[in-house]
Every structure is written in C-alpha cells, then in structure tokens.
Scaffold this motif. Structure first.
Motif, PDB file in Angstrom:
ATOM      1  N   ARG A 153       0.818  -1.207   0.000  1.00  0.00           N
ATOM      2  CA  ARG A 153       0.000   0.000   0.000  1.00  0.00           C
ATOM      3  C   ARG A 153       0.856   1.264   0.000  1.00  0.00           C
ATOM      4  O   ARG A 153       1.968   1.282   0.541  1.00  0.00           O
ATOM      5  N   ASP A 162      -5.865   3.222   2.633  1.00  0.00           N
ATOM      6  CA  ASP A 162      -6.892   2.293   2.158  1.00  0.00           C
ATOM      7  C   ASP A 162      -7.489   2.909   0.899  1.00  0.00           C
ATOM      8  O   ASP A 162      -8.186   3.923   0.968  1.00  0.00           O
ATOM      9  N   GLU A 163      -7.222   2.307  -0.269  1.00  0.00           N
ATOM     10  CA  GLU A 163      -7.643   2.880  -1.540  1.00  0.00           C
ATOM     11  C   GLU A 163      -8.531   1.908  -2.309  1.00  0.00           C
ATOM     12  O   GLU A 163      -8.062   1.176  -3.188  1.00  0.00           O
ATOM     13  N   PRO A 164      -9.829   1.907  -2.027  1.00  0.00           N
ATOM     14  CA  PRO A 164     -10.733   0.972  -2.713  1.00  0.00           C
ATOM     15  C   PRO A 164     -10.862   1.247  -4.204  1.00  0.00           C
ATOM     16  O   PRO A 164     -11.272   0.372  -4.966  1.00  0.00           O
ATOM     17  N   PRO A 250      -8.254   8.951   0.973  1.00  0.00           N
ATOM     18  CA  PRO A 250      -7.641   7.716   1.436  1.00  0.00           C
ATOM     19  C   PRO A 250      -6.933   7.868   2.773  1.00  0.00           C
ATOM     20  O   PRO A 250      -6.483   6.877   3.357  1.00  0.00           O
ATOM     21  N   ASP A 253      -9.731   7.448   8.330  1.00  0.00           N
ATOM     22  CA  ASP A 253      -9.945   6.096   8.845  1.00  0.00           C
ATOM     23  C   ASP A 253     -11.263   5.544   8.343  1.00  0.00           C
ATOM     24  O   ASP A 253     -12.229   6.265   8.175  1.00  0.00           O
TER      25      ASP A 253
END
Length: 253
Positions: A153, A162-164, A250, A253
């Motif tokens: 990441r 966190d990069e959906p 990103p 949280d």
C-alpha cells in the motif's frame, strides 16, 4: 371629444408604437447569439467545463482508451476558489513542462482554421490546446508519500492508505521499483507547499507523479496547485455511465 374617445386614441397610438419598436427575429438573432456566447464564455472561465477522458489511467473510475468512447466529465472550478484540492479529489490539471514530452497540439497547421479553433475554444465549444490530465490527489503540500508497506500500500506520513478505487494488474513484489514488472516502490518524496502528488486509479497503466520524480529536483513529480483546472464532479456521457465522480479521501480512517 369624449374621455372614452381620448382613451381609445391613446391605446391606438401606443399599439402602433409597440409595433414600430418590435424588431424582426432575424435582426434579434445576432444579439441573442452574442449574449449566449458571452454567457458560455463566463461559464467556461469561472464555473466549469466538460472534458473527455482520453486514456485508461483512471479506470475503473473513469473510462477512456484509444479508439473507444471515453467518459465525458464535467469539471467545476468553484470549489477551489475558497480552498485547495484535498486528498481523494479527482482533478484536471495542466501537466508541468516535463510532462509534455509526448503531447501533440490539437490545433490545425492552417492559420485560419487554428484561429477559428482558438475562437471557439474561448467559448468552450472546442477543447483548449493544452496538456490536460486527470488524476486523483494522494498527498498535498508538506506531506511525505512513498510505497510500500508489507501489503503493497501507498504510505503518507507513515500511514498506509486504504484505496478501494485503486486497481493493480499484478500482485505486490517487495523490492521492485515502480516501472518494473510488478513494481510499486517509490520515494519517499516530501511534497512542496503549494503542490500535489497525483496518481491514476489504474496504477499499472498510469504515467503520473511516480513517473516524473527524477524530472526536476524542485518538483520531484509533484504538480503545482496553480496548474489545476478544476474538480471532476460528474460523468455526463455516455448515458450508461452518467453518475457522480466521488472524492474518497484515502487518508481518513
């Protein structure tokens, strides 16, 4: 003459005056065209304009490829009159000079045709002749960005993101730099104040900040905020793709 006769005469004169003042439509049409052109120019200059996605660097968020019908998006400017782009925003910007090595002008070589194109570009009917790119903001001025943690990441200020929305074609291979097969690693790079670190959502098919780290010791792959043309907010074409363009920070949280 009676009072009612005077009223009738006045009404008749007023009616004739109105008829004389009313212009035929063909005389009013040029005025209407000029007014519409001025309104369009003001909208393009201060509010926003449509852009076409030319490549696959932002898939699956935005579609575009050679020979296909790319998404047409609407990019608004209002958000950045009162603040700078934030992490997660999808922005259109003019590539710095070192990003323009493969850019080819879309203007005609014919002087007359080029003048007509520039004229219509002013009113937003023809795309501007500049290297406009679309990417997602990952880090802003003062932040340090690098890759990768143990899961492959991107890391900003020591925190993995966190990069959906991000798509990778290959699994992460530790030790391989960006640009090599399966490579993701780069940095660390501290983003200068007034600049942005941008990346395409389609990570293996995007030539973004990572590809320009060595171009300039001052920029190190970053983009000046002043180069930003606006924020992508909605897909307006084709009909099957109409919808909003989400800003997903990103770093939260």
């Amino acid at each position: 003459m009676s009072e009612s006769g005077d009223d009738g005469a006045r009404h008749a004169r007023a009616k004739r005056t109105r008829k004389k003042k009313q212009r035929p439509f063909w005389q009013e049409l040029p005025i209407l065209i000029v007014i519409a052109g001025v309104i369009a120019a003001l909208m393009v200059t201060f509010v926003g304009r449509p852009y076409v996605i030319p490549s696959e660097s932002m898939q699956p968020t935005l579609h575009g490829c050679a020979g296909c019908t790319g998404d047409r998006i609407y990019v608004q400017k209002l958000s950045y009159y009162w603040g700078d782009p934030q992490p997660g925003d999808v922005v259109v910007f003019v590539g710095p000079p070192s990003w323009n090595t493969h850019y080819q002008s879309i203007r005609s070589d014919n002087t007359v045709v080029r003048g007509v194109q520039n004229f219509f570009a002013f009113f937003g009917f023809v795309p501007p002749d500049e290297n406009d790119l679309v990417k997602r903001v990952i880090a802003v001025g003062g932040q340090t960005v690098e890759c990768c943690d143990a899961q492959g990441r991107v890391i900003v200020d020591g925190k993995p993101l966190d990069e959906p929305y991000a798509r990778y074609d290959d699994p992460y291979v530790p030790g391989r730099p960006y640009g090599s097969a399966g490579g993701r690693e780069f940095g660390p790079v501290t983003v200068p104040e007034g600049h942005l670190w941008v990346m395409g959502d389609n990570r293996n098919q995007s030539s973004d900040s990572r590809a320009h780290i060595s171009d300039s010791p001052d920029l190190r792959g970053t983009v000046p905020v002043d180069n930003v043309r606006g924020k992508a907010v909605v897909k307006i074409w084709p009909p099957s793709r109409i919808g909003t363009v989400r800003s997903e920070n990103p770093q939260t949280d």
